[in-house]
Scaffold this motif. Structure first.
Motif, mmCIF file in Angstrom:
data_model
loop_
_atom_site.group_PDB
_atom_site.id
_atom_site.type_symbol
_atom_site.label_atom_id
_atom_site.label_comp_id
_atom_site.label_asym_id
_atom_site.label_seq_id
_atom_site.Cartn_x
_atom_site.Cartn_y
_atom_site.Cartn_z
ATOM 1 N N UNK A 163 0.833 -1.195 0.000
ATOM 2 C CA UNK A 163 0.000 0.000 0.000
ATOM 3 C C UNK A 163 0.873 1.252 0.000
ATOM 4 N N UNK A 164 1.915 1.264 0.838
ATOM 5 C CA UNK A 164 2.816 2.414 0.882
ATOM 6 C C UNK A 164 3.565 2.567 -0.443
ATOM 7 N N UNK A 165 3.980 1.466 -1.036
ATOM 8 C CA UNK A 165 4.670 1.507 -2.325
ATOM 9 C C UNK A 165 3.808 2.206 -3.382
ATOM 10 N N UNK A 166 2.537 1.825 -3.457
ATOM 11 C CA UNK A 166 1.651 2.421 -4.457
ATOM 12 C C UNK A 166 1.372 3.898 -4.158
ATOM 13 N N UNK A 167 1.286 4.247 -2.877
ATOM 14 C CA UNK A 167 1.096 5.653 -2.514
ATOM 15 C C UNK A 167 2.307 6.492 -2.940
ATOM 16 N N UNK A 168 3.510 5.966 -2.685
ATOM 17 C CA UNK A 168 4.724 6.700 -3.049
ATOM 18 C C UNK A 168 4.854 6.828 -4.561
ATOM 19 N N UNK A 169 4.580 5.741 -5.277
ATOM 20 C CA UNK A 169 4.689 5.761 -6.740
ATOM 21 C C UNK A 169 3.689 6.734 -7.364
ATOM 22 N N UNK A 170 2.602 7.009 -6.638
ATOM 23 C CA UNK A 170 1.587 7.952 -7.128
ATOM 24 C C UNK A 170 1.593 9.236 -6.311
ATOM 25 N N UNK A 172 1.484 12.720 -4.739
ATOM 26 C CA UNK A 172 0.798 13.950 -5.165
ATOM 27 C C UNK A 172 -0.305 13.700 -6.191
ATOM 28 N N UNK A 173 -0.649 12.429 -6.390
ATOM 29 C CA UNK A 173 -1.780 12.060 -7.240
ATOM 30 C C UNK A 173 -2.760 11.243 -6.408
ATOM 31 N N UNK A 174 -4.015 11.240 -6.810
ATOM 32 C CA UNK A 174 -5.011 10.445 -6.088
ATOM 33 C C UNK A 174 -4.859 8.976 -6.486
ATOM 34 N N UNK A 175 -4.676 8.127 -5.487
ATOM 35 C CA UNK A 175 -4.609 6.683 -5.708
ATOM 36 C C UNK A 175 -6.032 6.147 -5.671
ATOM 37 N N UNK A 176 -6.503 5.650 -6.808
ATOM 38 C CA UNK A 176 -7.890 5.206 -6.934
ATOM 39 C C UNK A 176 -8.220 4.121 -5.910
ATOM 40 N N UNK A 218 -9.240 11.606 -0.074
ATOM 41 C CA UNK A 218 -9.991 12.362 -1.079
ATOM 42 C C UNK A 218 -11.347 11.667 -1.214
ATOM 43 N N UNK A 219 -12.326 12.189 -0.514
ATOM 44 C CA UNK A 219 -13.615 11.516 -0.376
ATOM 45 C C UNK A 219 -14.248 11.153 -1.726
ATOM 46 N N UNK A 220 -14.631 9.890 -1.827
ATOM 47 C CA UNK A 220 -15.279 9.409 -3.030
ATOM 48 C C UNK A 220 -14.317 8.940 -4.111
ATOM 49 N N UNK A 221 -12.997 9.182 -3.912
ATOM 50 C CA UNK A 221 -12.019 8.821 -4.943
ATOM 51 C C UNK A 221 -10.915 7.899 -4.413
ATOM 52 N N UNK A 222 -10.272 8.307 -3.334
ATOM 53 C CA UNK A 222 -9.179 7.478 -2.819
ATOM 54 C C UNK A 222 -8.282 8.250 -1.876
ATOM 55 N N UNK A 223 -6.972 7.992 -1.951
ATOM 56 C CA UNK A 223 -6.005 8.622 -1.046
ATOM 57 C C UNK A 223 -4.896 9.281 -1.841
ATOM 58 N N UNK A 224 -4.313 10.331 -1.252
ATOM 59 C CA UNK A 224 -3.200 11.020 -1.897
ATOM 60 C C UNK A 224 -2.093 11.229 -0.879
ATOM 61 N N UNK A 225 -0.882 10.818 -1.234
ATOM 62 C CA UNK A 225 0.291 11.023 -0.384
ATOM 63 C C UNK A 225 0.970 12.303 -0.818
ATOM 64 N N UNK A 226 1.171 13.218 0.111
ATOM 65 C CA UNK A 226 1.878 14.460 -0.194
ATOM 66 C C UNK A 226 3.044 14.626 0.770
ATOM 67 N N UNK A 227 4.095 15.272 0.287
ATOM 68 C CA UNK A 227 5.286 15.551 1.119
ATOM 69 C C UNK A 227 5.662 17.003 0.904
#
Length: 227
Positions: A163-170, A172-176, A218-227
C-alpha cells in the motif's frame, strides 16, 4: 559454479514441456515443470522461483487465473505467458493482469531464453530502484522496512508495504480506491474498504515523525500522499 536460476514452467503439453525444460537446464536454469495451474501455484508458494513461464490454456487452472492469484500476493516476480492464441484481446488481457511478456507458439528456444534474461535483468534494476525516499524516511520495499534517520527500522506487513509503495509511486496524485482494493484485497466491497482504512491509519502513525508527510483522504475517490 554460477548459481542456477529457479524457474517454474507450467505447460500441460508434456512433450513440449520436457523439451523446454531440458533446453533451459542446459543454460543453467533449475526448472520445475508443472502440468497444470494448480500444481504450479503450489510450487510457486513452496519453491520461491525467480521467474514464471506459464502456458495460458491449462487444465484445472489456466495461466491467466494463476497469474491473477500470484499478482495478488507478489507484485514483482516476472511472468511470461506462452500461448497458441493470437487475438489482440488475449495479449491485452495477459498484460492487464500483470504479465510482463507474451510469447506465441511456436517459438524458438533462443527467443524464450533472451526474453527470460531481459526480464530478470529488468527486475534486478527495479529492485535497486525500490529503495525509496519519502520525506525524512527511507523505504526499502523489497525488505518491507521503513527507516527513520538513525532509528531502528520498522518492519511493515506485506499489505502495508504494498500500500505504501503504491502511494509513493503515485505521490501527489489520487490513488484510486477501487483499483488498489481490487489489487491488494481482491475485492472492493465494504469490509475490504474498512480494512484499507485501518491500514491507512497504521501507515499515518508510522510516518508521523515527519510532519511534512500527509496521507489525505480524497472523499469518493481514494487517497493522496503528499510531502
Amino acid at each position: 559454479m554460477a548459481k542456477k536460476i529457479k524457474l517454474i514452467l507450467a505447460e500441460d503439453e508434456i512433450a513440449l514441456g520436457q523439451i523446454i525444460k531440458e533446453s533451459l537446464e542446459t543454460r543453467d536454469f533449475d526448472v520445475i515443470l508443472c502440468e497444470n495451474g494448480e500444481k504450479a501455484f503450489e510450487k510457486y508458494k513452496s519453491e520461491q522461483p525467480e521467474i514464471l513461464v506459464l502456458d495460458v490454456m491449462m487444465p484445472k487452472k489456466d495461466g491467466f487465473t494463476l497469474a491473477k492469484e500470484i499478482r495478488a500476493i507478489d507484485d514483482s516476480i516476472p511472468i511470461i505467458f506462452l500461448t497458441a492464441k493470437s487475438q489482440t484481446e488475449d495479449v491485452v488481457e495477459g498484460f492487464s493482469i500483470g504479465g510482463n511478456d507474451y510469447l506465441k507458439k511456436p517459438f524458438s528456444m533462443e527467443e524464450l531464453i533472451v526474453r527470460i534474461h531481459n526480464l530478470l535483468n529488468r527486475t534486478q534494476v527495479q529492485k535497486t530502484a525500490d529503495i525509496l525516499n519519502i520525506g525524512e524516511y527511507q523505504f526499502n520495499f523489497p525488505k518491507q522496512l521503513l527507516h527513520y534517520k538513525e532509528e531502528a527500522p520498522l518492519q511493515l506487513t506485506h499489505r502495508e508495504a504494498h500500500l505504501l509503495f503504491h502511494l509513493i509511486k503515485n505521490q501527489n496524485k489520487v490513488l484510486d480506491r477501487s483499483l488498489i482494493l481490487n489489487k491488494l484485497w481482491g475485492t472492493d466491497d465494504f469490509f475490504s474498504a474498512r480494512s484499507m482504512d485501518v491500514f491507512i491509519s497504521k501507515l499515518r502513525k508510522k510516518l508521523n515523525k515527519d510532519d511534512s508527510i500527509q496521507i489525505i483522504n480524497v472523499r469518493g475517490f481514494g487517497y493522496k500522499l503528499t510531502v
